[in-house]
Design an enzyme around this catalytic site. Structure first.
Site, PDB file in Angstrom:
ATOM      1  N   PRO A  80       0.804  -1.218   0.000  1.00  0.00           N
ATOM      2  CA  PRO A  80       0.000   0.000   0.000  1.00  0.00           C
ATOM      3  C   PRO A  80       0.845   1.280   0.000  1.00  0.00           C
ATOM      4  O   PRO A  80       1.603   1.523   0.923  1.00  0.00           O
ATOM      5  CB  PRO A  80      -0.809  -0.103   1.296  1.00  0.00           C
ATOM      6  N   GLU A  81       0.709   2.045  -1.057  1.00  0.00           N
ATOM      7  CA  GLU A  81       1.227   3.404  -1.081  1.00  0.00           C
ATOM      8  C   GLU A  81      -0.002   4.297  -1.031  1.00  0.00           C
ATOM      9  O   GLU A  81      -1.101   3.831  -0.772  1.00  0.00           O
ATOM     10  CB  GLU A  81       2.084   3.625  -2.331  1.00  0.00           C
ATOM     11  N   HIS A 138      -4.071 -14.581   9.324  1.00  0.00           N
ATOM     12  CA  HIS A 138      -3.608 -13.196   9.211  1.00  0.00           C
ATOM     13  C   HIS A 138      -4.722 -12.161   9.308  1.00  0.00           C
ATOM     14  O   HIS A 138      -4.488 -10.987   9.074  1.00  0.00           O
ATOM     15  CB  HIS A 138      -2.815 -12.959   7.926  1.00  0.00           C
ATOM     16  N   ARG A 193      21.698  19.191  -0.549  1.00  0.00           N
ATOM     17  CA  ARG A 193      21.674  17.789  -0.151  1.00  0.00           C
ATOM     18  C   ARG A 193      22.197  16.900  -1.265  1.00  0.00           C
ATOM     19  O   ARG A 193      22.159  17.265  -2.430  1.00  0.00           O
ATOM     20  CB  ARG A 193      20.258  17.377   0.276  1.00  0.00           C
ATOM     21  N   ARG A 219       2.272  -9.748   6.927  1.00  0.00           N
ATOM     22  CA  ARG A 219       3.627  -9.473   7.414  1.00  0.00           C
ATOM     23  C   ARG A 219       3.671  -8.669   8.705  1.00  0.00           C
ATOM     24  O   ARG A 219       4.735  -8.429   9.245  1.00  0.00           O
ATOM     25  CB  ARG A 219       4.439  -8.796   6.317  1.00  0.00           C
TER      26      ARG A 219
END
Length: 270
Positions: free
Chosen positions: A2-3, A91, A151, A109
């Site tokens: 999931p993003e 799960h 940076r 997970r």
DNA sequence: AAATTCTCCTGAAGGC
DNA sequence: TGCCTTCAGGAGAATT
């Protein structure tokens, strides 16, 4: 994994089914997620009304009258709304039952999180210092340009840093950099303002399009109705090592940048 | 401050 | 067929 588009897809899927309803039961089958799920949750949520399901970055905010349940889906989490008493499978860790429907969190997970706060969730330590939402007007090329000056990290790592902009994970970072024609390993401080304008636009376009497609399903992700997301078929470079670049035909390269697998066309991306 | 490394976890994939 | 190893990855924590 999931993003932002997957989390937003989930939010849109579950919100109309559970907003305005009261919790009749909470079941915790497995409390060992990223942080222990508070055992006090059933008591705190009993009979409480869910006002709204909101999203900040990849966090879902379930706003109750007296507090907020903060959910993160981690790598493999998903939420479904099911009839109550649907037998849980492996799960399926947490159920929030709202009378005749059940919100079920599945997370093989266990990188996900379930947190409770009675303060302003946006001031929670995990959310307080996050960057702007990529689809908001606060996110633009100037923002990326300003934050990157001086940076040296790779622009891909920079783009995936939640303090810079939220919600852009590995898949969409690869895709946005391809669309913007920027090499993922280029030092972020050495990219022009103009190219950052293009990158910010690419991020917005790709995220919007992915949300339209219901997100990207590679293995675990499912929309709230159980269907997969369909953006995977639109991916131009992610997971396509050795395949031809859709723009120039050269083969897509793969290398690790900032411990993350990166895919790009060395000819189109500089 | 910035950058890098480590860590959590399971399932899929590959080697033999 | 089966066992073992390797790897992926979001993001906070620890380290440099």
């Amino acid at each position: 994994m999931p993003e932002l588009p997957e989390v937003e897809t989930t939010r849109r899927g579950i919100a109309p089914l559970i907003e305005g309803r009261s919790v009749s039961a909470v079941v915790i089958r497995e409390s060992r997620l990223r942080w222990p799920v508070p055992g006090t949750l059933p008591k705190r949520l009993a009979r409480r009304k869910l006002r709204k399901v909101e999203r900040r970055a990849k966090y879902l905010l379930l706003r109750f009258t007296h507090g907020t349940l903060i959910l993160h889906l981690g790598m493999s989490g998903s939420l479904r709304v099911l009839p109550p008493n649907t037998p849980p499978s492996k799960h399926d860790h947490i159920d929030l039952v709202f009378g005749d429907r059940c919100l079920r969190l599945r997370d093989p997970r266990r990188f996900g999180a379930v947190l409770w706060t009675e303060e302003d969730p946006l001031q929670h330590p995990l959310l307080r210092s996050l960057g702007p939402e990529p689809l908001s007007s606060d996110f633009h090329g100037e923002h990326l340009y300003r934050l990157s000056r001086g940076r040296r990290i790779a622009v891909k790592s920079f783009l995936m840093d939640g303090h810079v902009v939220v919600g852009v994970g590995n898949i969409y970072a690869n895709e946005a950099l391809f669309q913007a024609g920027i090499h993922p390993a280029r030092a972020c401080g050495r990219i022009s303002r103009k190219r950052y304008d293009r990158l910010a636009e690419a991020v917005k376009e790709i995220l919007r399009s992915a949300i339209d497609q219901g997100g990207t399903t590679l293995q675990d992700f499912r929309q709230a109705d159980g269907n997969p997301g369909y953006f995977a078929r639109e991916l131009k470079v992610y997971g396509r090592e050795g395949q031809p670049c859709p723009h120039c035909g050269n083969s897509i390269h793969q290398r690790t940048i900032g411990q993350r697998s990166s895919y790009y066309c060395p000819r189109c991306q500089r």
